[in-house]
Design a protein around this motif. Structure first.
Motif, mmCIF file in Angstrom:
data_model
loop_
_atom_site.group_PDB
_atom_site.id
_atom_site.type_symbol
_atom_site.label_atom_id
_atom_site.label_comp_id
_atom_site.label_asym_id
_atom_site.label_seq_id
_atom_site.Cartn_x
_atom_site.Cartn_y
_atom_site.Cartn_z
ATOM 1 N N LYS A 10 -9.473 158.301 167.874
ATOM 2 C CA LYS A 10 -9.608 157.915 169.284
ATOM 3 C C LYS A 10 -11.060 157.621 169.662
ATOM 4 N N SER A 24 -6.034 162.129 174.397
ATOM 5 C CA SER A 24 -6.179 162.675 173.050
ATOM 6 C C SER A 24 -7.604 162.484 172.553
ATOM 7 N N THR A 52 -0.611 165.366 172.143
ATOM 8 C CA THR A 52 0.818 165.695 172.192
ATOM 9 C C THR A 52 1.028 166.916 173.081
HETATM 10 C C1 LIG Z 1 -2.795 159.560 169.823
HETATM 11 C C2 LIG Z 1 -1.712 159.401 170.793
HETATM 12 C C3 LIG Z 1 -1.014 160.493 171.347
HETATM 13 C C4 LIG Z 1 -1.128 161.925 170.892
HETATM 14 O O1 LIG Z 1 -2.307 162.378 170.501
HETATM 15 P P1 LIG Z 1 -2.547 163.532 169.425
HETATM 16 O O2 LIG Z 1 -3.861 164.070 169.882
HETATM 17 O O3 LIG Z 1 -2.605 162.898 168.083
HETATM 18 O O4 LIG Z 1 -1.463 164.554 169.541
HETATM 19 C C5 LIG Z 1 -0.088 160.237 172.340
HETATM 20 N N1 LIG Z 1 0.181 158.993 172.742
HETATM 21 C C6 LIG Z 1 -0.440 157.920 172.217
HETATM 22 C C7 LIG Z 1 -0.084 156.569 172.744
HETATM 23 C C8 LIG Z 1 -1.382 158.091 171.211
HETATM 24 O O5 LIG Z 1 -1.958 157.009 170.655
#
Ligand SMILES: *Cc1c(COP(=O)(O)O)cnc(C)c1O
Length: 412
Positions: free
Chosen positions: A194, A189, A69
């Motif tokens: 992930k 991320s 984010t």
């Molecule tokens: C996980 C994710 C994010 C943001 O990641 P965070 O590390 O959780 O803040 C943004 N966009 C998509 C499509 C995601 O799946």
């Protein structure tokens, strides 16, 4: 094949799929090294990871940060997105794609997706461009690169910035170049779910020196490159990654390539066996995608063909011990956040004095996104790290349910 597991029959599978995260000696060694050095903050390991990850994605610069984010927000700031400007985003994605836009007091404008891929549709994107549009955030959904030729064409034609939401696409390549620096910059991320993780973490990649400098400064309290420590040049934030996170990520990175290849092979096997399956629509291949990361394996469940609800299908498949889920339940604009007409201090951004326009998200309607929320079935990336015979189980279970679907029509 026999009785469905949901009615007490024997499940197709008798052993679990791999769990996530996968970790080992590399992480342990790096972590201990950092721990014992006492240097836990913004140093060698972070730099090493930034360089190695940027190289892995064929990008020049990597600016690490606290999460995906934050990486999106840093990308928007570094691309010069200003309060009251519009940024086009898809509605079939995680909230961060749109909330990061709100965080910089800009306006997320939703364009529809391609029903076949889940990716932002360049044609609908072009229809949503106005004189206020500054940038587009295509999401490489599930790891499938968005149509970057089309988005780069739009960027050129309308003088827009492209910020890739690459939070599903570690390892994916578009025409032999990694995602992330295909547009102006791209956000990744490393959150727990992930494909490469340190619990939390993120990075912004770019080939652009200017973007790199702003991103570096913004994520490090507005400091200047090679400038005295207590001098601050822009309004930044502290979004730095720690050495401990980088230590884990360097370990994770040693397995990423091999895992990416394995998932792709297993996904191809599923594709081959599901492509002609009645009532199942797989994601089509695009020859311009030269390597595909799978954060998820997605297919569409066509209930008119099965004559049962998707939720019933998912329950029946889970009972056969195949872990699947239904994914995003609603398009982003249907969230209470947007339906309540987002308001921050001074009414920004939606009734922001800089904007001078009204957006009513209750009037937004993206038919493909709405439909995909109802049809999608997701299989997690860790499942794709199993063996070919395990993929066979998935297909067998789907076949078993299809053959016995009459039983499911009366309800569970
Ligand atoms: C996980 C994710 C994010 C943001 O990641 P965070 O590390 O959780 O803040 C943004 N966009 C998509 C499509 C995601 O799946």
């Amino acid at each position: 094949m026999g009785k469905l597991a949901i009615y007490g029959g024997r499940p197709v599978r008798d052993k679990p799929f791999p769990t996530w995260p996968i970790f080992g000696e590399e992480e342990r060694r790096n972590l201990l090294e950092v721990f014992e050095s006492g240097k836990w903050w913004y140093g060698e390991k972070v730099k090493e990871f930034e360089e190695k990850f940027a190289l892995f994605q064929d990008a020049k610069y990597g600016i690490s940060c606290t999460n995906g984010t934050a990486a999106l927000e840093i990308g928007l700031i570094s691309c010069g997105v200003k309060p009251g400007e519009e940024v086009i985003v898809p509605p079939y994605t995680f909230i961060a794609t749109a909330s990061s836009v709100l965080k910089v007091n800009a306006i997320p404008v939703f364009a529809d997706i391609d029903i076949k891929t889940g990716n932002l549709d360049p044609k609908d994107t072009e229809r949503k461009i106005t004189e206020k549009t500054k940038a587009i955030i295509p999401v490489h959904f599930a790891g499938l690169p968005a149509d970057m030729d089309a988005f780069l064409f739009l960027a050129e034609k309308y003088n827009l910035k492209i910020i890739e939401d690459a939070c599903h696409s570690w390892g994916s390549k578009w025409k032999n170049k990694g995602t992330g620096a295909l547009g102006d910059c791209g956000a990744f991320s490393f959150q727990m779910s992930k494909n490469i993780t340190s619990g939390e973490g993120g990075i912004l990649l770019t080939d652009n020196k200017e973007i790199e400098e702003i991103a570096r400064s913004y994520s490090n309290c507005g400091r200047g490159k090679d400038k005295p420590w207590y001098y601050h040049y822009i309004l930044g934030d502290n979004l730095r990654m720690t050495e401990l996170q980088a230590a884990i990520l360097l370990g994770q990175l040693t397995r990423l390539e091999e895992q990416t290849i394995k998932r792709e092979e297993n996904a191809k096997y599923l594709d081959k066996n599901l492509k002609d399956f009645e009532g199942i629509e797989i994601v089509p291949r695009d020859n311009r995608v030269t390597r595909r990361s799978y954060h998820l394996y997605m297919f569409r469940f066509i209930k008119e063909k099965w004559e049962i609800e998707r939720e019933v299908f998912i329950k029946a498949l889970n009972a056969e011990r195949i872990p699947v889920s239904s994914g995003y339940p609603i398009p982003l604009y249907k969230n209470p956040l947007f339906q309540k007409k987002v308001k921050g201090p001074e009414g920004c951004p939606i009734s922001c004095p800089y904007y001078r326009k009204k957006i009513d998200y209750s009037e937004v309607y993206c038919p493909n996104a709405e439909r995909l929320c109802e049809e999608a079935v997701w299989i997690s990336h860790s499942v794709l790290l199993a063996e070919k015979e395990d993929m066979r189980d998935i297909i067998n279970a789907i076949e078993k349910i299809y053959k016995n679907r009459e039983q499911l029509k009366i309800g569970i």
